[in-house]
Design a protein around this motif. Structure first.
Motif, PDB file in Angstrom:
ATOM      1  N   ALA A   7       3.356 -17.693 -12.004  1.00 13.27           N
ATOM      2  CA  ALA A   7       4.670 -17.142 -11.698  1.00 13.27           C
ATOM      3  C   ALA A   7       4.724 -15.633 -11.874  1.00 13.27           C
ATOM      4  N   GLY A   8       4.080 -15.126 -12.904  1.00 13.48           N
ATOM      5  CA  GLY A   8       4.171 -13.710 -13.210  1.00 13.48           C
ATOM      6  C   GLY A   8       3.232 -12.864 -12.376  1.00 13.48           C
ATOM      7  N   PRO A   9       3.372 -11.540 -12.475  1.00  9.72           N
ATOM      8  CA  PRO A   9       2.498 -10.652 -11.699  1.00  9.72           C
ATOM      9  C   PRO A   9       1.088 -10.593 -12.271  1.00  9.72           C
ATOM     10  N   ALA A  10       0.131 -10.335 -11.397  1.00 10.87           N
ATOM     11  CA  ALA A  10      -1.237 -10.006 -11.798  1.00 10.87           C
ATOM     12  C   ALA A  10      -1.382  -8.495 -11.676  1.00 10.87           C
ATOM     13  N   ARG A  11      -2.090  -7.892 -12.623  1.00 11.74           N
ATOM     14  CA  ARG A  11      -2.279  -6.446 -12.619  1.00 11.74           C
ATOM     15  C   ARG A  11      -3.763  -6.119 -12.758  1.00 11.74           C
ATOM     16  N   VAL A  12      -4.191  -5.114 -12.024  1.00  9.83           N
ATOM     17  CA  VAL A  12      -5.597  -4.692 -12.059  1.00  9.83           C
ATOM     18  C   VAL A  12      -5.654  -3.173 -12.003  1.00  9.83           C
ATOM     19  N   ARG A  13      -6.554  -2.599 -12.769  1.00 15.21           N
ATOM     20  CA  ARG A  13      -6.844  -1.167 -12.691  1.00 15.21           C
ATOM     21  C   ARG A  13      -8.290  -1.003 -12.247  1.00 15.21           C
ATOM     22  N   THR A  14      -8.527  -0.240 -11.175  1.00 15.45           N
ATOM     23  CA  THR A  14      -9.866  -0.108 -10.617  1.00 15.45           C
ATOM     24  C   THR A  14     -10.304   1.354 -10.626  1.00 15.45           C
ATOM     25  N   PRO A  15     -11.549   1.634 -11.036  1.00 12.00           N
ATOM     26  CA  PRO A  15     -12.017   3.013 -11.115  1.00 12.00           C
ATOM     27  C   PRO A  15     -12.576   3.534  -9.796  1.00 12.00           C
ATOM     28  N   ALA A  16     -12.521   4.863  -9.669  1.00 14.36           N
ATOM     29  CA  ALA A  16     -13.264   5.535  -8.603  1.00 14.36           C
ATOM     30  C   ALA A  16     -14.750   5.358  -8.865  1.00 14.36           C
ATOM     31  N   ASP A  63      -0.011  -7.162   5.965  1.00 13.59           N
ATOM     32  CA  ASP A  63      -1.268  -7.839   5.665  1.00 13.59           C
ATOM     33  C   ASP A  63      -2.490  -7.108   6.212  1.00 13.59           C
ATOM     34  N   GLY A  64      -2.293  -5.961   6.860  1.00 19.45           N
ATOM     35  CA  GLY A  64      -3.415  -5.136   7.273  1.00 19.45           C
ATOM     36  C   GLY A  64      -3.932  -4.237   6.164  1.00 19.45           C
ATOM     37  N   HIS A  65      -3.208  -4.132   5.048  1.00 20.62           N
ATOM     38  CA  HIS A  65      -3.662  -3.315   3.934  1.00 20.62           C
ATOM     39  C   HIS A  65      -4.926  -3.914   3.337  1.00 20.62           C
ATOM     40  N   LEU A  66      -5.875  -3.057   2.981  1.00 19.88           N
ATOM     41  CA  LEU A  66      -7.176  -3.539   2.522  1.00 19.88           C
ATOM     42  C   LEU A  66      -7.070  -4.385   1.260  1.00 19.88           C
ATOM     43  N   VAL A  67      -6.175  -4.043   0.349  1.00 21.86           N
ATOM     44  CA  VAL A  67      -5.991  -4.873  -0.843  1.00 21.86           C
ATOM     45  C   VAL A  67      -5.572  -6.279  -0.444  1.00 21.86           C
ATOM     46  N   VAL A  68      -4.634  -6.381   0.479  1.00 22.60           N
ATOM     47  CA  VAL A  68      -4.156  -7.692   0.914  1.00 22.60           C
ATOM     48  C   VAL A  68      -5.251  -8.445   1.660  1.00 22.60           C
ATOM     49  N   ARG A  69      -5.985  -7.747   2.504  1.00 24.62           N
ATOM     50  CA  ARG A  69      -7.072  -8.407   3.231  1.00 24.62           C
ATOM     51  C   ARG A  69      -8.096  -8.999   2.261  1.00 24.62           C
ATOM     52  N   ALA A  70      -8.402  -8.257   1.186  1.00 28.00           N
ATOM     53  CA  ALA A  70      -9.330  -8.774   0.181  1.00 28.00           C
ATOM     54  C   ALA A  70      -8.724  -9.963  -0.566  1.00 28.00           C
ATOM     55  N   MET A  71      -7.421  -9.898  -0.835  1.00 32.81           N
ATOM     56  CA  MET A  71      -6.756 -11.023  -1.493  1.00 32.81           C
ATOM     57  C   MET A  71      -6.811 -12.269  -0.619  1.00 32.81           C
ATOM     58  N   LEU A  72      -6.496 -12.115   0.645  1.00 31.05           N
ATOM     59  CA  LEU A  72      -6.476 -13.278   1.534  1.00 31.05           C
ATOM     60  C   LEU A  72      -7.864 -13.883   1.694  1.00 31.05           C
ATOM     61  N   ALA A  73      -8.892 -13.024   1.778  1.00 31.80           N
ATOM     62  CA  ALA A  73     -10.260 -13.540   1.862  1.00 31.80           C
ATOM     63  C   ALA A  73     -10.616 -14.328   0.612  1.00 31.80           C
ATOM     64  N   LEU A  99     -15.415   8.706  -2.757  1.00 31.77           N
ATOM     65  CA  LEU A  99     -15.172   8.347  -4.154  1.00 31.77           C
ATOM     66  C   LEU A  99     -14.757   6.887  -4.316  1.00 31.77           C
ATOM     67  N   GLY A 100     -15.092   6.064  -3.332  1.00 32.10           N
ATOM     68  CA  GLY A 100     -14.949   4.622  -3.495  1.00 32.10           C
ATOM     69  C   GLY A 100     -13.538   4.083  -3.387  1.00 32.10           C
ATOM     70  N   SER A 101     -12.667   4.727  -2.616  1.00 30.81           N
ATOM     71  CA  SER A 101     -11.297   4.216  -2.505  1.00 30.81           C
ATOM     72  C   SER A 101     -11.258   2.832  -1.871  1.00 30.81           C
ATOM     73  N   SER A 102     -12.111   2.586  -0.881  1.00 25.60           N
ATOM     74  CA  SER A 102     -12.106   1.262  -0.243  1.00 25.60           C
ATOM     75  C   SER A 102     -12.655   0.201  -1.193  1.00 25.60           C
ATOM     76  N   SER A 103     -13.673   0.541  -1.970  1.00 22.30           N
ATOM     77  CA  SER A 103     -14.211  -0.425  -2.932  1.00 22.30           C
ATOM     78  C   SER A 103     -13.195  -0.739  -4.019  1.00 22.30           C
ATOM     79  N   ALA A 104     -12.444   0.272  -4.450  1.00 21.49           N
ATOM     80  CA  ALA A 104     -11.407   0.040  -5.454  1.00 21.49           C
ATOM     81  C   ALA A 104     -10.346  -0.907  -4.916  1.00 21.49           C
ATOM     82  N   PRO A 145     -20.304  -0.755  -9.407  1.00 22.04           N
ATOM     83  CA  PRO A 145     -19.759   0.018 -10.529  1.00 22.04           C
ATOM     84  C   PRO A 145     -18.248  -0.112 -10.667  1.00 22.04           C
ATOM     85  N   CYS A 146     -17.538  -0.322  -9.567  1.00 27.66           N
ATOM     86  CA  CYS A 146     -16.101  -0.516  -9.655  1.00 27.66           C
ATOM     87  C   CYS A 146     -15.779  -1.756 -10.481  1.00 27.66           C
TER      88      CYS A 146
END
Length: 314
Positions: A7-16, A63-73, A99-104, A145-146
């Motif tokens: 029910a609650g939110p999930a939170r993640v912090r990802t490094p460069a 749903d075209g955002h990369l974070v969402v695409r990774a979630m759906l996959a 600096l790895g923005s897509s990997s983050a 590394p991320c």
């Protein structure tokens, strides 16, 4: 068996991250202390993405955002998608700068999806996270590394991506030089030849091995250890400012390389106070992020990791 979504939110912090690190093309990577913060909640039908910081007003909010695409996959891997998602992205990693923005975004998305599923860590371990993330990114040198933090060596074998992580020597103190212009990995890869001379491959093999020792044990060897003949020279014409800055830093004894596919520059050691990069560059001193991606509401660090192998989840 149907999934149960929390029910609650999930939170993640990802490094460069910075990949290649000179000679370690598509294999070596370093996590840096600059982070995106992502939050996701299961909702009713539809996908909504809120963005602040880097990429505001230019990244998709559906749903075209990369974070969402990774979630759906990831949900597809686990066997079921939720009815809808609300995602919030606080972006601090510059977009398209090497600096790895897509990997983050990808690693964050996979971990958010896992965090929204009851018992998600039992269904998808870190090996599975790495495998999915590397598959989406196309190579593991930034996602490793991320996810894991520190200095990583990544490779791919039959089942998918694998990686090991280790700590860097305390004298490794990264500075990144970030330009206003952007670069794109796909175009940078097109500049690379299909074949390279055997002598160049042998040169990079030795330098990559030396770089592992220099980063972990003896930073005085970083200057020779970061020499490269496989990719930086071929990409130089497309990034003349980057090439010039790398050369200028190295000429004063600073071990500097192209960060990933560029155009940012990574220096491994402190830069002399009288060195001037130019007004087109923003210099940022960063630490090495030893923890990697942090998940859950409390942002508690993952347990210490050694080798992470890619294996199918049950």
């Amino acid at each position: 068996m149907p999934l149960t979504f929390v029910a609650g939110p999930a939170r993640v912090r990802t490094p460069a991250t910075s990949a290649n690190l000179g000679p370690g093309f598509d294999a070596l990577g370093l996590a840096l202390s600059l982070h995106d913060e992502l939050t996701a909640t299961v909702t009713g039908p539809g996908v909504r993405v809120e963005i602040s910081g880097e990429g505001t007003d230019e990244l998709p909010t559906d749903d075209g955002h990369l974070v969402v695409r990774a979630m759906l996959a990831t949900f597809d891997e686990l066997g079921e998608r939720p009815p809808g998602l609300a995602v919030s992205c606080v972006n601090r990693i510059p977009q398209a700068r090497g600096l790895g923005s897509s990997s983050a975004a990808i690693v964050g998305g996979v971990l958010l999806a896992r965090g929204l599923v009851e018992g998600g860590e039992a269904l998808l371990d870190d090996a599975g996270v790495l495998r999915i993330a590397a598959g989406l990114e196309g190579h593991p040198d930034n996602v490793a590394p991320c996810l894991l933090g520190g200095f990583t060596i990544a490779w791919t074998e039959g089942a998918g991506a694998r990686a090991v992580t280790t700590k860097t020597h305390p004298d490794v103190r990264p500075t990144v030089f970030i330009p206003s212009e952007r670069g794109y990995t796909a175009s940078a890869r097109r500049a690379l030849p299909a074949d390279v001379p055997h002598a160049d491959a042998a040169f990079n093999s030795g330098r990559s091995a030396l770089l592992v020792h220099a980063l972990t044990t003896d930073p005085t060897l970083l200057l020779p250890a970061t020499e490269d003949r496989l990719h930086q020279g071929y990409r130089g014409d497309a990034m003349p400012g980057t090439t010039s800055l790398v050369a200028a830093l190295r000429s004063v004894g600073v071990a500097a390389v192209v960060s990933g596919a560029g155009p940012s520059v990574l220096a491994f050691t402190e830069v002399p106070g009288d060195f001037t990069a130019g007004t087109e560059w923003r210099a940022v001193s960063l630490g090495v992020d030893g923890g990697g991606a942090l998940a859950k509401g409390s942002m508690v660090r993952h347990a210490e990791r050694g080798t992470v192998a890619a294996g199918r989840t049950s």
